[in-house]
Design a protein around this motif. Structure first.
Motif, PDB file in Angstrom:
ATOM      1  N   ALA A 112      59.620  -6.127 -19.262  1.00  0.00           N
ATOM      2  CA  ALA A 112      58.890  -5.239 -20.166  1.00  0.00           C
ATOM      3  C   ALA A 112      57.684  -5.203 -20.128  1.00  0.00           C
ATOM      4  CB  ALA A 112      59.597  -5.172 -21.438  1.00  0.00           C
ATOM      5  N   GLY A 113      56.910  -6.274 -20.238  1.00  0.00           N
ATOM      6  CA  GLY A 113      55.375  -6.397 -20.081  1.00  0.00           C
ATOM      7  C   GLY A 113      54.790  -5.705 -19.054  1.00  0.00           C
ATOM      8  N   GLN A 114      55.241  -5.984 -17.833  1.00  0.00           N
ATOM      9  CA  GLN A 114      54.779  -5.145 -16.579  1.00  0.00           C
ATOM     10  C   GLN A 114      55.049  -3.602 -16.667  1.00  0.00           C
ATOM     11  OE1 GLN A 114      55.963  -6.890 -12.639  1.00  0.00           O
ATOM     12  NE2 GLN A 114      56.925  -8.837 -13.787  1.00  0.00           N
ATOM     13  N   ILE A 115      56.280  -3.144 -17.186  1.00  0.00           N
ATOM     14  CA  ILE A 115      56.547  -1.759 -16.980  1.00  0.00           C
ATOM     15  C   ILE A 115      55.816  -1.331 -18.157  1.00  0.00           C
ATOM     16  CG2 ILE A 115      58.260  -0.138 -17.808  1.00  0.00           C
ATOM     17  CD1 ILE A 115      60.469  -1.927 -16.728  1.00  0.00           C
ATOM     18  N   ARG A 116      55.211  -2.074 -19.601  1.00  0.00           N
ATOM     19  CA  ARG A 116      54.419  -1.241 -20.414  1.00  0.00           C
ATOM     20  C   ARG A 116      53.064  -1.193 -19.980  1.00  0.00           C
ATOM     21  NH1 ARG A 116      55.253  -5.150 -23.481  1.00  0.00           N
ATOM     22  NH2 ARG A 116      57.198  -4.474 -24.339  1.00  0.00           N
ATOM     23  N   ASP A 122      49.376   4.070 -10.748  1.00  0.00           N
ATOM     24  CA  ASP A 122      49.873   2.795 -10.086  1.00  0.00           C
ATOM     25  C   ASP A 122      51.100   2.517 -10.007  1.00  0.00           C
ATOM     26  OD1 ASP A 122      50.381   2.289 -12.643  1.00  0.00           O
ATOM     27  OD2 ASP A 122      49.452   0.209 -12.916  1.00  0.00           O
ATOM     28  N   LEU A 123      51.831   3.750  -9.899  1.00  0.00           N
ATOM     29  CA  LEU A 123      53.336   3.820  -9.884  1.00  0.00           C
ATOM     30  C   LEU A 123      54.101   3.583  -8.453  1.00  0.00           C
ATOM     31  CD1 LEU A 123      54.347   6.935 -11.755  1.00  0.00           C
ATOM     32  CD2 LEU A 123      55.136   4.802 -12.255  1.00  0.00           C
ATOM     33  N   GLU A 124      52.884   3.713  -7.425  1.00  0.00           N
ATOM     34  CA  GLU A 124      53.407   3.253  -5.975  1.00  0.00           C
ATOM     35  C   GLU A 124      53.530   1.741  -5.891  1.00  0.00           C
ATOM     36  OE1 GLU A 124      48.784   3.146  -6.354  1.00  0.00           O
ATOM     37  OE2 GLU A 124      50.365   4.720  -6.930  1.00  0.00           O
ATOM     38  N   ARG A 125      52.831   0.808  -6.805  1.00  0.00           N
ATOM     39  CA  ARG A 125      52.826  -0.559  -6.702  1.00  0.00           C
ATOM     40  C   ARG A 125      54.102  -1.037  -7.405  1.00  0.00           C
ATOM     41  NH1 ARG A 125      50.914  -4.483 -10.243  1.00  0.00           N
ATOM     42  NH2 ARG A 125      49.866  -2.776 -11.410  1.00  0.00           N
ATOM     43  N   PRO A 126      55.079  -1.795  -6.635  1.00  0.00           N
ATOM     44  CA  PRO A 126      56.496  -2.079  -7.093  1.00  0.00           C
ATOM     45  C   PRO A 126      56.371  -3.208  -8.025  1.00  0.00           C
ATOM     46  CG  PRO A 126      56.201  -2.722  -4.836  1.00  0.00           C
ATOM     47  CD  PRO A 126      54.887  -1.872  -5.063  1.00  0.00           C
ATOM     48  N   LEU A 127      57.182  -3.478  -8.898  1.00  0.00           N
ATOM     49  CA  LEU A 127      57.383  -4.637  -9.703  1.00  0.00           C
ATOM     50  C   LEU A 127      57.733  -5.736  -9.021  1.00  0.00           C
ATOM     51  CD1 LEU A 127      58.890  -3.034 -12.839  1.00  0.00           C
ATOM     52  CD2 LEU A 127      56.674  -3.464 -12.659  1.00  0.00           C
ATOM     53  N   PHE A 143      63.962   0.315 -11.497  1.00  0.00           N
ATOM     54  CA  PHE A 143      62.579   0.717 -11.839  1.00  0.00           C
ATOM     55  C   PHE A 143      61.544   1.291 -10.833  1.00  0.00           C
ATOM     56  CE2 PHE A 143      58.268   0.353 -13.015  1.00  0.00           C
ATOM     57  CZ  PHE A 143      58.336   1.225 -14.197  1.00  0.00           C
ATOM     58  N   ASN A 144      61.875   0.196  -9.567  1.00  0.00           N
ATOM     59  CA  ASN A 144      60.915   0.284  -8.507  1.00  0.00           C
ATOM     60  C   ASN A 144      61.439   1.668  -7.602  1.00  0.00           C
ATOM     61  OD1 ASN A 144      59.197  -1.785  -8.899  1.00  0.00           O
ATOM     62  ND2 ASN A 144      60.576  -3.121  -7.640  1.00  0.00           N
ATOM     63  N   GLN A 145      62.644   1.909  -7.749  1.00  0.00           N
ATOM     64  CA  GLN A 145      63.285   3.228  -7.101  1.00  0.00           C
ATOM     65  C   GLN A 145      62.764   4.242  -8.083  1.00  0.00           C
ATOM     66  OE1 GLN A 145      67.505   2.762  -6.609  1.00  0.00           O
ATOM     67  NE2 GLN A 145      67.420   1.112  -5.289  1.00  0.00           N
ATOM     68  N   MET A 146      62.972   4.378  -9.306  1.00  0.00           N
ATOM     69  CA  MET A 146      62.427   5.557 -10.044  1.00  0.00           C
ATOM     70  C   MET A 146      61.228   5.663  -9.974  1.00  0.00           C
ATOM     71  SD  MET A 146      62.813   5.989 -14.178  1.00  0.00           S
ATOM     72  CE  MET A 146      61.310   4.679 -14.421  1.00  0.00           C
ATOM     73  N   SER A 147      60.269   4.448 -10.109  1.00  0.00           N
ATOM     74  CA  SER A 147      58.918   4.857 -10.009  1.00  0.00           C
ATOM     75  C   SER A 147      58.473   5.283  -8.592  1.00  0.00           C
ATOM     76  CB  SER A 147      58.121   3.656 -10.184  1.00  0.00           C
ATOM     77  OG  SER A 147      58.336   2.359  -9.439  1.00  0.00           O
ATOM     78  N   GLY A 148      59.116   4.919  -7.631  1.00  0.00           N
ATOM     79  CA  GLY A 148      58.638   5.457  -6.363  1.00  0.00           C
ATOM     80  C   GLY A 148      58.898   7.049  -6.368  1.00  0.00           C
ATOM     81  N   ARG A 149      60.186   7.599  -6.640  1.00  0.00           N
ATOM     82  CA  ARG A 149      60.363   8.926  -6.868  1.00  0.00           C
ATOM     83  C   ARG A 149      59.267   9.588  -7.663  1.00  0.00           C
ATOM     84  NH1 ARG A 149      65.934   6.941  -6.987  1.00  0.00           N
ATOM     85  NH2 ARG A 149      65.870   7.113  -9.083  1.00  0.00           N
ATOM     86  N   LEU A 150      59.051   9.093  -8.992  1.00  0.00           N
ATOM     87  CA  LEU A 150      58.176   9.889  -9.829  1.00  0.00           C
ATOM     88  C   LEU A 150      56.649   9.613  -9.063  1.00  0.00           C
ATOM     89  CD1 LEU A 150      59.000   8.097 -13.191  1.00  0.00           C
ATOM     90  CD2 LEU A 150      59.362  10.542 -12.523  1.00  0.00           C
ATOM     91  N   ASN A 151      56.427   8.728  -8.523  1.00  0.00           N
ATOM     92  CA  ASN A 151      54.929   8.567  -7.684  1.00  0.00           C
ATOM     93  C   ASN A 151      55.107   9.845  -6.672  1.00  0.00           C
ATOM     94  OD1 ASN A 151      52.610   7.468  -6.883  1.00  0.00           O
ATOM     95  ND2 ASN A 151      53.486   7.243  -5.068  1.00  0.00           N
ATOM     96  N   GLN A 152      56.422  10.224  -5.936  1.00  0.00           N
ATOM     97  CA  GLN A 152      56.431  11.340  -4.766  1.00  0.00           C
ATOM     98  C   GLN A 152      56.232  12.709  -5.642  1.00  0.00           C
ATOM     99  OE1 GLN A 152      59.935  10.990  -2.621  1.00  0.00           O
ATOM    100  NE2 GLN A 152      59.153   8.883  -1.694  1.00  0.00           N
ATOM    101  N   VAL A 153      56.844  12.734  -6.935  1.00  0.00           N
ATOM    102  CA  VAL A 153      56.737  13.865  -7.491  1.00  0.00           C
ATOM    103  C   VAL A 153      55.160  14.410  -8.144  1.00  0.00           C
ATOM    104  CG1 VAL A 153      57.468  15.237  -9.677  1.00  0.00           C
ATOM    105  CG2 VAL A 153      58.935  13.847  -8.193  1.00  0.00           C
ATOM    106  N   PHE A 154      54.586  12.953  -8.542  1.00  0.00           N
ATOM    107  CA  PHE A 154      53.197  13.432  -9.032  1.00  0.00           C
ATOM    108  C   PHE A 154      52.426  13.759  -7.904  1.00  0.00           C
ATOM    109  CE2 PHE A 154      54.331  10.290 -12.688  1.00  0.00           C
ATOM    110  CZ  PHE A 154      54.565  11.211 -13.356  1.00  0.00           C
ATOM    111  N   VAL A 155      52.528  13.017  -6.833  1.00  0.00           N
ATOM    112  CA  VAL A 155      51.631  13.441  -5.644  1.00  0.00           C
ATOM    113  C   VAL A 155      52.003  14.889  -5.092  1.00  0.00           C
ATOM    114  CG1 VAL A 155      51.235  12.894  -3.011  1.00  0.00           C
ATOM    115  CG2 VAL A 155      51.608  11.024  -4.858  1.00  0.00           C
ATOM    116  N   MET A 156      53.161  15.362  -4.923  1.00  0.00           N
ATOM    117  CA  MET A 156      53.526  16.473  -4.712  1.00  0.00           C
ATOM    118  C   MET A 156      52.971  17.745  -5.746  1.00  0.00           C
ATOM    119  SD  MET A 156      57.490  16.172  -3.367  1.00  0.00           S
ATOM    120  CE  MET A 156      57.853  18.101  -3.185  1.00  0.00           C
ATOM    121  N   GLN A 157      53.023  17.323  -7.014  1.00  0.00           N
ATOM    122  CA  GLN A 157      52.645  18.110  -8.087  1.00  0.00           C
ATOM    123  C   GLN A 157      50.932  18.125  -8.002  1.00  0.00           C
ATOM    124  OE1 GLN A 157      53.048  16.702 -11.963  1.00  0.00           O
ATOM    125  NE2 GLN A 157      52.577  18.665 -12.815  1.00  0.00           N
TER     126      GLN A 157
END
Length: 381
Positions: A112-116, A122-127, A143-157
């Motif tokens: 939880a501390g790492q996610i917070r 830095d979403l591309e850096r996995p936990l 969470f790593n899978q979700m952050s990876g997808r979110l990072n792709q969405v942010f990059v595309m956006q």
């Protein structure tokens, strides 16, 4: 707002309730057993009194009273000791439960501390995934899978915003420049005014086309996709609309489509097929040819559009389906278009439950493959 109770405290209280119930049941059982045993012990001295001689009968009541008092005192001491033991066991159990629960939840607190501390940068850096193999490790991987997808969405956006701003800036800059020149020269001859208006109209049409394409990209899910239509007529109709540019550049379009029926939105599917054919015609050399084939196999309709253009590098074959992406920016602008055609093709294919990809044609150039399910795709919105 009242602060919610922590998971550690809730687990501790739950375990404490269960431990208290078990201790109460055990103490009650022990006390009942002790009472029954005391009654049995108290009754033992009275049995010989029923067969004893008469001259000794007066001595037994005093002995019986003494035994009863002793048993009563022993029973009271046992009850007190049972309660004290239960309290001691509860206190030790609660302390151990609280410590053990804290130890078990420590990896979750660390996670939880790492996610917070994560941000969009830095979403591309996995936990770090613990080696425990339990639910905490599974949560970290999820969470790593979700952050990876979110990072792709942010990059595309981010890329989309940058490219969209660049595309809109170009016609706006042309409009501003032309207006400034027209105001500076103050040339109000009919020919000059006509040229100025024609340029203005062209740039406005370009902006309008980009806005319309963007609106189509965002509203695809809301359109019904239950129409039945002929794949052969769909492709032939798109090819007929390109008759003028095909004739001007002397390009031959060969259509070979097997008769079959598709389910979807006719306007959207026509737009996807038209964009693929227009793209092939646009990038084919003068006097070249474009081959269109369509076949049904395993419940899927596969359409192939093969051109004789310059081809697409392997590392760019996924990016060409992103909005506003251009392989050759200068050439693409010279030939027109807003860089949204292939993005619309992919969006239309996906909303119908299909897919589109590109590969190198055997004879050179590119081959686009559009796959659509024969039955209904994704349910209508």
């Amino acid at each position: 707002m009242k602060k919610p109770m922590s998971l550690r405290l809730r687990l501790t209280l739950l375990c404490a309730a269960l431990l208290t119930l078990c201790c109460l049941l055990l103490t009650l059982t022990n006390n009942l057993s002790a009472v029954q045993m005391a009654h049995s012990v108290q009754a033992v001295p009275l049995l010989p009194a029923q067969t004893a001689e008469a001259d000794a009968h007066t001595d037994f009541p005093m002995a019986s009273l003494e035994i009863s008092e002793t048993v009563r005192q022993a029973r009271g001491i046992f009850h007190l000791q049972s309660l004290l033991a239960m309290a001691a066991v509860l206190a030790a159990g609660l302390f151990l439960i609280y410590r053990l629960v804290g130890k078990v939840l420590a990896p979750l607190d660390e996670l939880a501390g790492q996610i917070r501390g994560r941000t969009a940068e830095d979403l591309e850096r996995p936990l770090a995934v613990p080696d425990s193999g339990d639910e905490v490790a599974e949560l970290a991987r999820a969470f790593n899978q979700m952050s990876g997808r979110l990072n792709q969405v942010f990059v595309m956006q981010k890329n989309f915003s940058h490219n969209a701003a660049h595309e809109f800036r170009t016609p706006l800059a042309v409009l501003k420049t032309r207006i400034g020149l027209f105001r500076k020269k103050r040339d109000f001859r009919p020919e000059a005014v006509q040229d100025f208006l024609q340029i203005m109209e062209g740039e406005v049409d370009r902006l309008s086309a980009m806005v319309s394409s963007l609106l189509e990209l965002t509203n695809l899910e809301q359109m019904e996709r239950g129409e039945r239509l002929s794949a052969e007529q769909l492709i032939q109709g798109a090819a007929d609309e390109l008759a003028l540019p095909v004739a001007e550049r002397q390009i031959s379009v060969l259509v070979d489509v097997s008769p079959c029926t598709l389910t979807g939105n006719e306007r959207l599917l026509h737009r996807a097929v038209f964009n693929l054919l227009e793209n092939a015609v646009k990038y084919s050399p003068t006097g070249g040819s474009v081959h269109v084939a369509g076949r049904q196999a395993d419940g899927v309709f596969r359409m192939e559009v093969t051109d004789q253009g310059p081809g697409i590098p392997t590392e760019l074959r996924q990016q060409i389906f992103e909005p506003f992406f251009r392989v050759d920016d200068a050439r693409s602008r010279q030939q027109g278009g807003a860089g949204l055609g292939l993005a619309l093709v992919r969006a239309i294919a996906e909303v119908h439950g299909g897919a589109v990809r590109v590969e190198e044609a055997p004879s050179g150039g590119s081959r686009f493959l559009l796959e659509l399910p024969m039955g209904p795709g994704r349910p209508d919105a």
